[in-house]
Scaffold this active site. Structure first.
Site, PDB file in Angstrom:
ATOM      1  N   HIS A  69       0.849  -1.193   0.000  1.00 57.06           N
ATOM      2  CA  HIS A  69       0.000   0.000   0.000  1.00 57.06           C
ATOM      3  C   HIS A  69       0.890   1.250   0.000  1.00 57.06           C
ATOM      4  O   HIS A  69       1.960   1.248   0.612  1.00 57.06           O
ATOM      5  CB  HIS A  69      -0.910  -0.012   1.229  1.00 57.06           C
ATOM      6  N   GLU A  79      -3.764   2.264  -7.133  1.00 56.92           N
ATOM      7  CA  GLU A  79      -4.192   3.298  -6.190  1.00 56.92           C
ATOM      8  C   GLU A  79      -3.330   4.542  -6.376  1.00 56.92           C
ATOM      9  O   GLU A  79      -2.234   4.649  -5.804  1.00 56.92           O
ATOM     10  CB  GLU A  79      -4.088   2.793  -4.744  1.00 56.92           C
TER      11      GLU A  79
END
Ligand code: PGA
Length: 218
Positions: free
Chosen positions: A95, A144
């Protein structure tokens, strides 16, 4: 099959998680069986609670938010793939918050992917751009873009679809999008044939908003 991966990040006490389970379990989601898989990724201490709560569900699965790059051993504070085996079926790896706050490099991401695969945990690798490399064996890739995460400004669908081409994913890879997805914009992403699912952060925290997001996905 479409995928909704709720990323709880560093949120929710035990009590808050119990309330979430109670509220979310009151919704009937049976109409989505066979066409949707919901993966909730809570913090490590909540995984066992969540797994027990949804163990009979064929719709809801549990993922971890991270995994150690090392096997079990003398690594205080690390949660290895061996520990997660049997508790989490998926794991988020790379992430952007981990890449920026914990200096996670492509090599560390690759090591974590290896640990996940070795322990029968499905890695979901999150990338910000084609510079974030995708290790072999990864089936789930989530794009993302940094400026869309937690900002309320989801990236335009055309750019999300364009990034899929740039990432040059092997056939069979599931391509997900994450960044400010909520119940109001979710359908744009979930209804697109090139996108296999989404990764909502904030919108997964409130059980009612999360349910609305699921409903509006189809
Ligand atoms: P957000 O987070 O939905 O709150 O933007 C998504 C993510 O970081 O995975």
């Amino acid at each position: 099959m479409k995928y909704i991966v709720g990323n709880w990040k560093s949120h929710k006490s035990l009590h808050e998680a119990q309330n979430w389970i109670q509220a979310f379990s009151s919704y009937n989601l049976s109409e989505y069986e066979g066409k949707l898989r919901i993966i909730i990724c809570p913090s490590f201490p909540l995984i066992s609670l969540m797994k027990d709560a949804f163990q009979d569900s064929s719709l809801i699965y549990i993922g971890a938010e991270d995994i150690s790059a090392e096997p079990s051993g003398t690594h205080t504070g690390e949660v290895s793939g061996e520990i997660l085996h049997g508790l989490a079926e998926y794991v988020l790896i790379g992430h952007s918050e981990r890449r920026s706050e914990h200096d996670e490099t492509n090599q560390i991401v690759a090591d974590k992917v290896q640990q996940a695969l070795f322990n029968d945990i499905q890695p979901i690798v999150l990338v910000r751009s084609p510079q974030d490399t995708i290790p072999d064996g990864v089936v789930f890739v989530a794009y993302e873009p940094v400026d869309a995460i937690g900002t309320g400004h989801a990236q335009d669908i055309s750019q999300v679809v364009e990034m899929k081409k740039q990432l040059n994913l092997p056939i069979g890879t599931r391509y997900l999008y994450g960044g400010s997805v909520h119940s109001g914009n979710v359908n744009t992403y979930m209804s697109h044939p090139d996108i296999d699912g989404i990764v909502p952060g904030k919108a997964s925290l409130d059980p009612h908003e999360f349910y609305e997001l699921i409903r509006n996905s189809f």
